[in-house]
Write an enzyme that holds these catalytic residues in place. Structure first.
Site, mmCIF file in Angstrom:
data_model
loop_
_atom_site.group_PDB
_atom_site.id
_atom_site.type_symbol
_atom_site.label_atom_id
_atom_site.label_comp_id
_atom_site.label_asym_id
_atom_site.label_seq_id
_atom_site.Cartn_x
_atom_site.Cartn_y
_atom_site.Cartn_z
ATOM 1 N N HIS A 191 0.833 -1.198 0.000
ATOM 2 C CA HIS A 191 0.000 0.000 0.000
ATOM 3 C C HIS A 191 0.872 1.253 0.000
ATOM 4 O O HIS A 191 0.448 2.317 -0.467
ATOM 5 C CB HIS A 191 -0.908 0.039 1.226
ATOM 6 C CG HIS A 191 -1.983 -1.011 1.222
ATOM 7 N ND1 HIS A 191 -1.800 -2.260 1.774
ATOM 8 C CD2 HIS A 191 -3.239 -1.002 0.711
ATOM 9 C CE1 HIS A 191 -2.913 -2.969 1.619
ATOM 10 N NE2 HIS A 191 -3.797 -2.233 0.971
ATOM 11 N N ASP A 263 -4.493 -6.546 -7.809
ATOM 12 C CA ASP A 263 -4.735 -5.962 -6.495
ATOM 13 C C ASP A 263 -5.098 -4.499 -6.733
ATOM 14 O O ASP A 263 -4.984 -3.982 -7.857
ATOM 15 C CB ASP A 263 -3.472 -6.096 -5.642
ATOM 16 C CG ASP A 263 -3.765 -6.041 -4.138
ATOM 17 O OD1 ASP A 263 -4.902 -5.702 -3.759
ATOM 18 O OD2 ASP A 263 -2.853 -6.336 -3.350
#
Length: 521
Positions: A191, A263
């Site tokens: 992230h 993702d």
């Protein structure tokens, strides 16, 4: 003659293809107008997050509203259960996560838990679940996988990944093995940055790939890519963008012929270098069929930006038209399959306690010699929960811990939750000069209220958080009779007079731990 101000038929065709390969999220508990319009125009998939969910009845209404425009619409969710839950983001998960299931190591139990999840998702109108995590958590300090993995052993992860896939798909919901080619041996959260896997191709093949092979053998319909660099396969492009990994390895060597989804494409592991539009184009060019977006960027503007980027990439030759046609065809094929499953499979809505059964079986306890009398707790204890900052895969608002369920069983239980900011604001536990201020806070908030009472210290991945380990050590120095409950990944140590490991921080794991501490099980 066609007006020059109108999009050409070719541009419209490419726009439809682009909208087919995008899987956007949105804000709100009802369908926004822009999503409704895009479904009518060609959008084939949407993703639900915790922000879209109030309760099962509302989700069922929402999915029915979405499918009113397209009965085969792919409605996806990231429902791993355990620490990563969307359906129960506001209440806490009623089923333990993968680490707990791997600790029990009963594939029939794992399959039953996954089937229970599938039944609930199916009843809610959801057709694709971005789960299970097939990552082997070979790095115990991994900041983003941890308890989301079935464990650190490849054989355990492989057999439970296959069982989870079988259980979920038997309920009519497609499973998605993630994060290919394996996110377990990493030390960076994708992230925020780009993880790097330094293992050789032989090591990856022996350690990280077998769970994905097991998932394929179990019939998994979808594989999700990882935003990580694996130089053994591709020294330049992250796996999500790499044809060497997605085409040569996944499709060629391993023979996967299902849907490949990325993702969340807005994650900094890929956007820091390429931007969100550049990462999207490169992902489809590299072999991804669908692009997940909307965890953080969920507006119409982002969707339009990515649609335009894909169209322009085809027009300027960056993205071969044959490749986006192939991707869109695979999405459409999956949509038809999942739509038929959504309509055809009957669902048993009977309430199940399989989650609590699994959480109870996952408990592991170590007792210091001569401390057998500490449990069950006598009277109402004082509980301190040392709470880390969650990674973005985990909803920070999701309830967890032992204090709440323990207070239900032992009225009068008191508690306090402390974070790193709380303790660092008082003083740095690792700096002798600041130790006194932090120790004073621990005395006031923890030790003083626990005087003449049992003390329960609840931690979550203590081995990964120096401040947490230091705070626990300070507390145990004053109260060696304290009970320690580890709700993250255990590290082999067993501090405390009694050390209880739940293998996850779900609500149901907290209930199981509270029952044990109170002598109810």
């Amino acid at each position: 003659m066609e007006s020059s101000s109108r999009p050409s038929s070719r541009h419209q065709q490419l726009t439809r293809l682009a909208e087919t390969v995008l899987q956007p999220g949105f804000v709100g508990t009802t369908v926004p107008d822009w999503v409704r319009r895009r479904i009518a125009g060609g959008l084939t998939s949407v993703v639900l997050f915790g922000r879209n969910i109030v309760d099962p009845e509302q989700v069922a209404r929402l999915t029915a509203e979405l499918r009113a425009e397209n009965r085969d619409l792919i409605i996806a969710i990231d429902e791993e259960a355990g620490d990563v839950t969307r359906l129960e983001a506001w209440t806490g998960a009623s089923r333990p996560g993968n680490l707990a299931l791997g600790a029990v190591d009963d594939v029939d139990l794992t399959e039953s838990v996954a089937r229970d999840i599938g039944r609930e998702l199916h009843a809610a109108g959801i057709s694709l679940n971005y789960a299970p995590s097939a990552d082997v958590n070979s790095n115990p300090l991994n900041p983003v996988i941890g308890a989301r993995s079935f464990g650190a052993r490849t054989d355990v992860v492989s057999r439970h990944t296959a069982a989870w896939v079988r259980g979920l798909q038997s309920a009519g919901v497609a499973a998605c093995a993630k994060h290919f080619p394996g996110h377990g041996d990493t030390s960076v959260d994708s992230h925020h940055g780009l993880p790097r896997v330094t293992a050789s191709a032989e090591e990856i093949a022996a350690t990280a790939l077998p769970p994905f092979v097991a998932a394929m053998e179990a019939g998994v319909r979808v594989v999700m890519t990882a935003h990580l660099l694996a130089p053994a396969y591709d020294a330049e492009l992250p796996a999500t963008l790499s044809p060497r990994i997605l085409v040569d390895l996944l499709r060629g060597e391993l023979g996967f012929d299902g849907l490949v989804v990325t993702d969340g494409i807005e994650m900094r592991a890929v956007t820091a270098r390429y931007g969100i539009d550049g990462a999207t184009v490169r992902a489809v060019t590299g072999g991804a069929d669908a692009v997940c977006v909307g965890g953080e960027h969920a507006g119409e503007a982002t969707f339009d930006q990515l649609t335009d980027a894909l169209v322009q990439a085809v027009l300027d030759g960056t993205l071969p038209e044959a490749r986006i046609n192939e991707a869109a065809a695979r999405v459409a094929e999956f949509a038809a399959w999942s739509g038929s499953r959504t309509r055809a499979v009957a669902t048993d809505d009977a309430a199940s306690d399989i989650g609590l059964v699994a959480a109870r079986r996952a408990l592991r306890v170590s007792t210091e010699q001569g401390r057998d009398s500490v449990l069950p707790l006598v009277g109402a204890p004082h509980v301190v929960e040392l709470s880390p900052t969650m990674n973005l895969a985990v909803d920070g608002q999701t309830p967890w811990g032992v204090a709440a369920p323990l207070s239900d069983l032992l009225p009068g239980t008191t508690s306090v939750r402390l974070t790193e900011a709380d303790l660092m604001g008082a003083g740095d536990l690792t700096e002798p000069g600041d130790m006194a201020a932090a120790a004073d806070l621990l005395d006031r908030k923890v030790l003083d209220p626990a005087a003449e009472r049992s003390l329960v210290v609840v931690v979550r991945d203590a081995a990964r958080h120096g401040w947490m380990s230091a705070a626990m050590a300070r507390l145990l120095g004053s109260r060696p009779d304290a009970v320690v409950v580890e709700m993250g990944v255990p590290n082999g140590a067993a501090p405390g007079a009694v050390h209880l490991v739940t293998h996850g921080a779900t609500r149901v794991s907290g209930v199981a731990a509270a029952e044990f501490l109170a002598g109810r099980r």
